[in-house]
Design a protein around this motif. Structure first.
Motif, mmCIF file in Angstrom:
data_model
loop_
_atom_site.group_PDB
_atom_site.id
_atom_site.type_symbol
_atom_site.label_atom_id
_atom_site.label_comp_id
_atom_site.label_asym_id
_atom_site.label_seq_id
_atom_site.Cartn_x
_atom_site.Cartn_y
_atom_site.Cartn_z
ATOM 1 N N LYS A 130 0.833 -1.209 0.000
ATOM 2 C CA LYS A 130 0.000 0.000 0.000
ATOM 3 C C LYS A 130 0.869 1.262 0.000
ATOM 4 C CE LYS A 130 -4.297 -1.738 2.029
ATOM 5 N NZ LYS A 130 -5.131 -1.277 0.884
ATOM 6 N N LEU A 131 1.934 1.243 0.781
ATOM 7 C CA LEU A 131 2.826 2.407 0.809
ATOM 8 C C LEU A 131 3.495 2.618 -0.544
ATOM 9 C CD1 LEU A 131 4.532 1.872 4.296
ATOM 10 C CD2 LEU A 131 2.824 3.605 3.705
ATOM 11 N N THR A 132 3.814 1.523 -1.210
ATOM 12 C CA THR A 132 4.487 1.615 -2.510
ATOM 13 C C THR A 132 3.504 2.007 -3.611
ATOM 14 O OG1 THR A 132 6.075 -0.090 -1.821
ATOM 15 C CG2 THR A 132 5.909 0.368 -4.183
ATOM 16 N N GLU A 133 2.328 1.347 -3.634
ATOM 17 C CA GLU A 133 1.343 1.624 -4.686
ATOM 18 C C GLU A 133 0.844 3.064 -4.632
ATOM 19 O OE1 GLU A 133 -1.648 -1.259 -4.033
ATOM 20 O OE2 GLU A 133 -0.431 -2.965 -4.718
ATOM 21 N N GLN A 134 0.695 3.605 -3.416
ATOM 22 C CA GLN A 134 0.225 4.977 -3.270
ATOM 23 C C GLN A 134 1.377 5.985 -3.325
ATOM 24 O OE1 GLN A 134 -2.525 5.498 0.039
ATOM 25 N NE2 GLN A 134 -3.235 3.367 -0.141
ATOM 26 N N GLN A 135 2.565 5.484 -3.630
ATOM 27 C CA GLN A 135 3.774 6.316 -3.775
ATOM 28 C C GLN A 135 4.020 7.191 -2.542
ATOM 29 O OE1 GLN A 135 3.324 8.467 -7.495
ATOM 30 N NE2 GLN A 135 3.672 6.626 -8.720
ATOM 31 N N VAL A 153 9.201 -2.652 6.804
ATOM 32 C CA VAL A 153 8.102 -2.800 7.758
ATOM 33 C C VAL A 153 8.403 -3.976 8.679
ATOM 34 C CG1 VAL A 153 5.625 -3.178 8.067
ATOM 35 C CG2 VAL A 153 6.460 -1.871 6.086
ATOM 36 N N MET A 154 8.267 -3.742 10.000
ATOM 37 C CA MET A 154 8.482 -4.779 11.009
ATOM 38 C C MET A 154 7.209 -4.928 11.826
ATOM 39 S SD MET A 154 11.732 -5.546 10.521
ATOM 40 C CE MET A 154 12.232 -6.386 12.004
ATOM 41 N N VAL A 155 6.660 -6.158 11.897
ATOM 42 C CA VAL A 155 5.432 -6.426 12.631
ATOM 43 C C VAL A 155 5.724 -7.469 13.712
ATOM 44 C CG1 VAL A 155 3.053 -7.266 12.509
ATOM 45 C CG2 VAL A 155 4.003 -5.923 10.625
ATOM 46 N N ASP A 156 5.276 -7.182 14.948
ATOM 47 C CA ASP A 156 5.465 -8.124 16.058
ATOM 48 C C ASP A 156 4.224 -8.131 16.943
ATOM 49 O OD1 ASP A 156 8.266 -9.172 15.911
ATOM 50 O OD2 ASP A 156 8.729 -7.032 15.951
ATOM 51 N N PHE A 157 4.010 -9.259 17.639
ATOM 52 C CA PHE A 157 2.938 -9.357 18.632
ATOM 53 C C PHE A 157 3.447 -8.804 19.973
ATOM 54 C CE2 PHE A 157 1.699 -12.638 15.619
ATOM 55 C CZ PHE A 157 0.326 -12.473 15.535
ATOM 56 N N LEU A 158 2.578 -8.056 20.665
ATOM 57 C CA LEU A 158 2.941 -7.503 21.966
ATOM 58 C C LEU A 158 2.215 -8.168 23.132
ATOM 59 C CD1 LEU A 158 3.065 -3.670 21.185
ATOM 60 C CD2 LEU A 158 4.971 -5.273 21.384
ATOM 61 N N ASN A 159 1.179 -8.947 22.857
ATOM 62 C CA ASN A 159 0.405 -9.542 23.966
ATOM 63 C C ASN A 159 0.080 -11.009 23.707
ATOM 64 O OD1 ASN A 159 -1.437 -9.117 21.904
ATOM 65 N ND2 ASN A 159 -3.093 -8.510 23.269
ATOM 66 N N PHE A 160 1.027 -11.759 23.189
ATOM 67 C CA PHE A 160 0.816 -13.191 22.963
ATOM 68 C C PHE A 160 0.903 -13.899 24.313
ATOM 69 C CE2 PHE A 160 1.413 -17.492 21.761
ATOM 70 C CZ PHE A 160 1.037 -17.641 20.433
ATOM 71 N N LYS A 161 -0.180 -14.537 24.739
ATOM 72 C CA LYS A 161 -0.196 -15.185 26.056
ATOM 73 C C LYS A 161 -1.042 -16.448 26.018
ATOM 74 C CE LYS A 161 -4.033 -12.418 27.967
ATOM 75 N NZ LYS A 161 -4.357 -11.722 26.715
ATOM 76 N N PHE A 162 -0.846 -17.307 27.023
ATOM 77 C CA PHE A 162 -1.628 -18.529 27.177
ATOM 78 C C PHE A 162 -1.780 -18.801 28.667
ATOM 79 C CE2 PHE A 162 2.789 -19.771 27.180
ATOM 80 C CZ PHE A 162 2.872 -20.714 28.188
ATOM 81 N N SER A 163 -2.717 -19.684 29.019
ATOM 82 C CA SER A 163 -2.970 -20.030 30.418
ATOM 83 C C SER A 163 -2.862 -21.534 30.607
ATOM 84 C CB SER A 163 -4.359 -19.551 30.857
ATOM 85 O OG SER A 163 -4.474 -18.144 30.719
ATOM 86 N N VAL A 164 -2.398 -21.945 31.803
ATOM 87 C CA VAL A 164 -2.283 -23.364 32.144
ATOM 88 C C VAL A 164 -3.002 -23.600 33.466
ATOM 89 C CG1 VAL A 164 -0.733 -25.320 32.487
ATOM 90 C CG2 VAL A 164 -0.029 -23.434 31.003
ATOM 91 N N LEU A 165 -3.897 -24.588 33.480
ATOM 92 C CA LEU A 165 -4.676 -24.928 34.670
ATOM 93 C C LEU A 165 -4.546 -26.418 34.971
ATOM 94 C CD1 LEU A 165 -7.980 -23.027 33.723
ATOM 95 C CD2 LEU A 165 -6.164 -22.189 35.214
ATOM 96 N N GLY A 166 -4.884 -26.801 36.185
ATOM 97 C CA GLY A 166 -4.929 -28.212 36.529
ATOM 98 C C GLY A 166 -3.687 -28.713 37.235
ATOM 99 N N GLU A 167 -3.326 -29.969 36.953
ATOM 100 C CA GLU A 167 -2.251 -30.666 37.651
ATOM 101 C C GLU A 167 -0.880 -30.333 37.064
ATOM 102 O OE1 GLU A 167 -2.585 -32.931 40.443
ATOM 103 O OE2 GLU A 167 -4.413 -31.739 40.453
ATOM 104 N N VAL A 168 -0.401 -29.121 37.332
ATOM 105 C CA VAL A 168 0.928 -28.700 36.891
ATOM 106 C C VAL A 168 1.665 -28.085 38.077
ATOM 107 C CG1 VAL A 168 0.312 -28.324 34.473
ATOM 108 C CG2 VAL A 168 -0.004 -26.476 36.121
ATOM 109 N N GLY A 169 2.957 -27.805 37.876
ATOM 110 C CA GLY A 169 3.762 -27.239 38.951
ATOM 111 C C GLY A 169 3.195 -25.953 39.495
ATOM 112 N N HIS A 170 2.838 -25.019 38.610
ATOM 113 C CA HIS A 170 2.170 -23.796 39.045
ATOM 114 C C HIS A 170 1.287 -23.277 37.918
ATOM 115 C CE1 HIS A 170 6.309 -22.775 37.649
ATOM 116 N NE2 HIS A 170 5.693 -21.830 36.970
ATOM 117 N N VAL A 171 0.020 -23.065 38.231
ATOM 118 C CA VAL A 171 -0.941 -22.586 37.236
ATOM 119 C C VAL A 171 -0.746 -21.090 37.037
ATOM 120 C CG1 VAL A 171 -2.599 -24.352 37.903
ATOM 121 C CG2 VAL A 171 -2.730 -22.098 38.958
#
Length: 271
Positions: A134-139, A146-164
């Motif tokens: 778009k930047l190129t086509e519109q001159q 261009v650099m794109v990154d995720f800032l809030n990638f998260k997950f949750s773990v519940l149940g029988e684990v060391g620490h939820v």
């Protein structure tokens, strides 16, 4: 003598039952040491609603790219020899505190100059190419970076684990095995053959189960986690039986206490 023998026999039986009830969690039991297993799945995270994205635009003349960047995100410049130089903006305590573009309920972001862009369902590379085109086509810019990154990638773990808990990920690629390691590994009371992954797909939700004892986990769609996935580890039969026995013991003690109190009360009433 006979009484001591009976006590010893009971103790031995209890120890035997305890040792039989415990188990070791052995991952990927069917993998062979000399066998090679091809990596078929090439995973790229897909942008979803409520994702927060860092998008940095630059070019050979960094001043021309300023209108396309949020203040404080930092920038990238291209040197005369073609090398990429990084300029750090305001320092944030974590990725989630950095300024970025929040994907709205419609799957859109509002990007400077270009306006509304529909980004839901795109990978980072696809969004990078969309903005560049778009930047190129519109001159607007020539040879933009261009650099794109995720800032809030998260997950949750519940149940029988060391620490939820809920865990943040740097980047956009993590496997279920890495996620369980971050949660302190499974317990001996964990059910390793049926680990659940709850995942959102737009307005729908799906649950999948994987067997961490088998190499088939590598081919599962749940092997690479998506944003906001929930991992639930069930207790195994030993844990369930132990809890049931404990509850039964509590009820037995309570019933015994009630019976004793009732007997005493009736005794004094009769007197």
């Amino acid at each position: 003598m006979m009484k001591k023998y009976i006590q010893f026999a009971c103790l031995a039986a209890m120890l035997t039952m305890t040792s039989c009830g415990s188990q070791k969690n052995i991952y990927l039991q069917d993998m062979e040491e000399t066998q090679e297993y091809p990596v078929i799945q090439k995973y790229e995270a897909v942008i979803q609603r409520d994702d927060k994205l860092s998008i940095v635009v630059n070019c050979k003349d960094p001043e021309l790219a300023l209108p396309y960047n949020i203040p404080g995100t930092g920038s990238y410049s291209i040197g005369s020899d073609g090398s990429i130089n990084t300029t750090v903006g305001q320092v944030a305590s974590s990725d989630k505190d950095k300024p970025g573009y929040l994907v709205d309920i419609n799957g859109d972001i509002h990007f400077p100059v270009l306006g509304r862009l529909h980004v839901e369902g795109l990978t980072r590379n696809q969004l990078t190419n969309l903005i560049k085109s778009k930047l190129t086509e519109q001159q607007l810019l020539k040879d933009p970076l261009v650099m794109v990154d995720f800032l809030n990638f998260k997950f949750s773990v519940l149940g029988e684990v060391g620490h939820v808990g809920t865990f943040n990920v740097t980047g956009d690629r993590i496997t279920i095995l890495e996620a369980i390691a971050m949660a302190g590994d499974l317990k001996e009371t964990s059910r390793i053959d049926r680990v659940a992954i709850i995942r959102d797909y737009g307005n729908k939700r799906r649950i999948m189960h994987v067997d961490l004892r088998s190499k088939d986990v590598f081919q599962s769609p749940a092997y690479y986690l998506h944003q906001n996935d929930i991992i639930y580890v069930e207790p195994n039969s030993v844990k369930t039986e132990t809890d049931s026995q404990r509850k039964l013991s509590y009820w037995t003690m309570a019933l015994s206490a009630i019976t004793t109190i009732t007997t005493v009360v009736l005794y004094f009433i009769k007197k």
